[in-house]
Design a protein around this motif. Structure first.
Motif, PDB file in Angstrom:
ATOM      1  N   GLU A  70       0.823  -1.199   0.000  1.00  0.00           N
ATOM      2  CA  GLU A  70       0.000   0.000   0.000  1.00  0.00           C
ATOM      3  C   GLU A  70       0.866   1.263   0.000  1.00  0.00           C
ATOM      4  N   PRO A  71       0.449   2.306  -0.701  1.00  0.00           N
ATOM      5  CA  PRO A  71       1.150   3.595  -0.595  1.00  0.00           C
ATOM      6  C   PRO A  71       1.177   4.043   0.865  1.00  0.00           C
ATOM      7  N   TYR A  72       2.193   4.805   1.235  1.00  0.00           N
ATOM      8  CA  TYR A  72       2.420   5.074   2.648  1.00  0.00           C
ATOM      9  C   TYR A  72       1.299   5.886   3.294  1.00  0.00           C
ATOM     10  N   ARG A  73       0.627   6.723   2.548  1.00  0.00           N
ATOM     11  CA  ARG A  73      -0.481   7.489   3.115  1.00  0.00           C
ATOM     12  C   ARG A  73      -1.593   6.551   3.546  1.00  0.00           C
ATOM     13  N   LEU A  74      -1.897   5.557   2.705  1.00  0.00           N
ATOM     14  CA  LEU A  74      -2.923   4.576   3.053  1.00  0.00           C
ATOM     15  C   LEU A  74      -2.399   3.551   4.053  1.00  0.00           C
ATOM     16  N   ARG A  75      -1.135   3.221   3.938  1.00  0.00           N
ATOM     17  CA  ARG A  75      -0.546   2.241   4.850  1.00  0.00           C
ATOM     18  C   ARG A  75      -0.601   2.739   6.288  1.00  0.00           C
ATOM     19  N   ALA A  76      -0.363   4.036   6.481  1.00  0.00           N
ATOM     20  CA  ALA A  76      -0.411   4.595   7.835  1.00  0.00           C
ATOM     21  C   ALA A  76      -1.786   4.360   8.451  1.00  0.00           C
ATOM     22  N   ARG A  77      -2.822   4.548   7.657  1.00  0.00           N
ATOM     23  CA  ARG A  77      -4.177   4.306   8.167  1.00  0.00           C
ATOM     24  C   ARG A  77      -4.397   2.825   8.463  1.00  0.00           C
ATOM     25  N   GLY A 123     -10.630  -2.591   4.914  1.00  0.00           N
ATOM     26  CA  GLY A 123      -9.980  -3.253   3.793  1.00  0.00           C
ATOM     27  C   GLY A 123      -8.664  -3.898   4.170  1.00  0.00           C
ATOM     28  N   LEU A 124      -8.596  -4.477   5.361  1.00  0.00           N
ATOM     29  CA  LEU A 124      -7.352  -5.105   5.808  1.00  0.00           C
ATOM     30  C   LEU A 124      -7.095  -6.400   5.047  1.00  0.00           C
ATOM     31  N   VAL A 125      -5.826  -6.751   4.944  1.00  0.00           N
ATOM     32  CA  VAL A 125      -5.415  -8.044   4.406  1.00  0.00           C
ATOM     33  C   VAL A 125      -4.462  -8.671   5.417  1.00  0.00           C
ATOM     34  N   LEU A 188       3.662  -0.070  -5.358  1.00  0.00           N
ATOM     35  CA  LEU A 188       2.712  -0.121  -4.251  1.00  0.00           C
ATOM     36  C   LEU A 188       1.311   0.070  -4.833  1.00  0.00           C
ATOM     37  N   PRO A 189       0.755  -0.988  -5.419  1.00  0.00           N
ATOM     38  CA  PRO A 189      -0.478  -0.829  -6.193  1.00  0.00           C
ATOM     39  C   PRO A 189      -1.760  -0.944  -5.377  1.00  0.00           C
ATOM     40  N   ARG A 190      -1.674  -1.434  -4.145  1.00  0.00           N
ATOM     41  CA  ARG A 190      -2.899  -1.713  -3.410  1.00  0.00           C
ATOM     42  C   ARG A 190      -3.468  -0.443  -2.785  1.00  0.00           C
ATOM     43  N   ALA A 191      -4.751  -0.205  -2.993  1.00  0.00           N
ATOM     44  CA  ALA A 191      -5.400   0.997  -2.473  1.00  0.00           C
ATOM     45  C   ALA A 191      -6.706   0.617  -1.782  1.00  0.00           C
ATOM     46  N   PRO A 192      -6.645   0.183  -0.523  1.00  0.00           N
ATOM     47  CA  PRO A 192      -7.872  -0.216   0.174  1.00  0.00           C
ATOM     48  C   PRO A 192      -8.790   0.972   0.412  1.00  0.00           C
ATOM     49  N   ARG A 193     -10.078   0.734   0.318  1.00  0.00           N
ATOM     50  CA  ARG A 193     -11.065   1.792   0.547  1.00  0.00           C
ATOM     51  C   ARG A 193     -11.815   1.521   1.841  1.00  0.00           C
ATOM     52  N   LEU A 194     -12.127   2.591   2.546  1.00  0.00           N
ATOM     53  CA  LEU A 194     -12.957   2.460   3.730  1.00  0.00           C
ATOM     54  C   LEU A 194     -14.399   2.174   3.322  1.00  0.00           C
ATOM     55  N   ARG A 195     -15.036   1.274   4.034  1.00  0.00           N
ATOM     56  CA  ARG A 195     -16.437   0.933   3.775  1.00  0.00           C
ATOM     57  C   ARG A 195     -17.235   1.126   5.062  1.00  0.00           C
TER      58      ARG A 195
END
Length: 370
Positions: A70-77, A123-125, A188-195
């Motif tokens: 994940e990109p670091y901005r999303l990874r931090a979350r 969107g955790l893995v 870093l292609p993964r971009a999880p979305r909040l649901r």
């Protein structure tokens, strides 16, 4: 070997880059971070003479297992949410350990339900509550003096914070070197979305129902039969059952059983000679690295490392006779996987029957002329 028959090819910048890229494909970066995240706290605890606290450090360090790709901005979350729920699971486990095992079932169900909702919403893995349930189940059954609750929780928090920092450590390196690199860093292609509406999704609650029934059935059977470490059966159920909207694969259960059996053989070779504490830390670190390398490629092969990792952590924090530990692991994994397979087949049969009923009703309920 081919290399013995052909002349040595001199190393060039192009071949060196190709080798680096092949390492990148194996997720060495992720595996190295996860290994350091668990090794450093364990070494500190050994120096401090508190080996009995290793479970809390190990489970806090599992924060580093999230945010892959994940990109670091999303990874931090992602790792903040995952780490917070891991710590919440450990805190609840400490409360159960002090209050008594009668609260164990209620706490377990809370972690299962909350873990699935959190994992799906963020969107955790993995999208299952596997690590949350594992952390709770082990820590809740460790003898815990009330006066040590705060210290043990602090160990878990410190390990989680270290794992968070290690997982985010590549951010500075990328900003510094990526503009001048030639593909050294992995994408870093993964971009999880909040649901946020996850709690209204019937499919999510169906998965929650499967997991709740599975952990109660597997854990209850393990306790009735009198097998030690009944939480292995619970963990096996959660590991096999798929997350919401994922395929219900029987092969994962087979991989779980076969991989665990082979992993127990590996663990026996490690634990039966009575290794030193320092050697166990090396085993845990190497196993963490190997598990992270393989887990996304072949689950059964990854269990050759996951099983020694899990059993070494348990044995380090709460030593028990090794033969009993190994037998319990195999038997309870088979029990939990069997329960999971049964649930998968039952729910698959139910879904198929419901679909057939809808097909039969469809033509008769459709308005005329539509």
């Amino acid at each position: 070997m081919p290399g013995a028959l052909a002349p040595e090819i001199p190393e060039t910048p192009e071949t060196l880059l190709a080798r680096l890229r092949s390492l990148r494909a194996l997720d060495v970066e992720v595996a190295l971070r996860a290994s350091l995240a668990v090794a450093i706290p364990l070494i500190v605890l050994i120096i401090a003479g508190r080996i009995d606290w290793t479970a809390y450090a190990s489970f806090g360090a599992m924060t580093a297992l999230y945010g892959r790709g994940e990109p670091y901005r999303l990874r931090a979350r992602t790792i903040t949410i995952a780490g917070a729920f891991l710590l919440g699971s450990i805190a609840l486990a400490l409360g159960v350990a002090v209050a008594g095992l009668p609260l164990l079932v209620g706490g377990l169900l809370l972690v299962v339900i909350g873990g699935i909702l959190v994992a799906t919403t963020a969107g955790l893995v993995p999208g299952t509550p596997l690590f949350f349930v594992f952390a709770f189940s082990v820590c809740a059954q460790l003898p815990t003096p009330p006066g040590e609750v705060g210290e043990r929780m602090l160990v878990a928090v410190a390990a989680a914070v270290l794992a968070w920092l290690l997982t985010m450590s590549g951010w500075g390196l990328r900003r510094m070197f990526e503009p001048h690199s030639t593909g050294l860093f992995k994408d870093l292609p993964r971009a999880p979305r909040l649901r946020p509406a996850t709690y209204r999704d019937p499919q999510v609650w169906l998965v929650i129902l499967q997991n709740v029934v599975g952990v109660l059935l597997a854990g209850g059977l393990a306790m009735i039969v009198g097998i030690g470490h009944p939480y292995w059966a619970v963990v096996a159920v959660v590991a096999v059952l798929p997350p919401p909207r994922a395929a219900h694969s029987i092969s994962r259960a087979v991989h779980r059983v076969v991989g665990t059996a082979l992993g127990v053989v590996v663990t026996g070779l490690v634990l039966l000679p009575g290794p030193s504490v320092a050697w166990l830390v090396v085993v845990i670190t190497v196993s963490q690295f190997g598990a992270e390398i393989l887990v996304g490629k072949h689950y059964g092969a990854a269990l050759l490392f996951i099983t020694p990792l899990a059993l070494s952590v348990v044995h380090l924090g709460s030593p028990v006779p090794v033969p009993a530990l190994l037998v319990d692991r195999v038997v309870e994994t088979a029990l939990g996987a069997g329960v999971a397979i049964l649930l998968v087949l039952l729910f698959r049969f139910g879904a198929g029957a419901a679909a057939q009923r809808r097909e039969r009703r469809g033509p008769t309920e459709a308005p005329s002329g539509s």
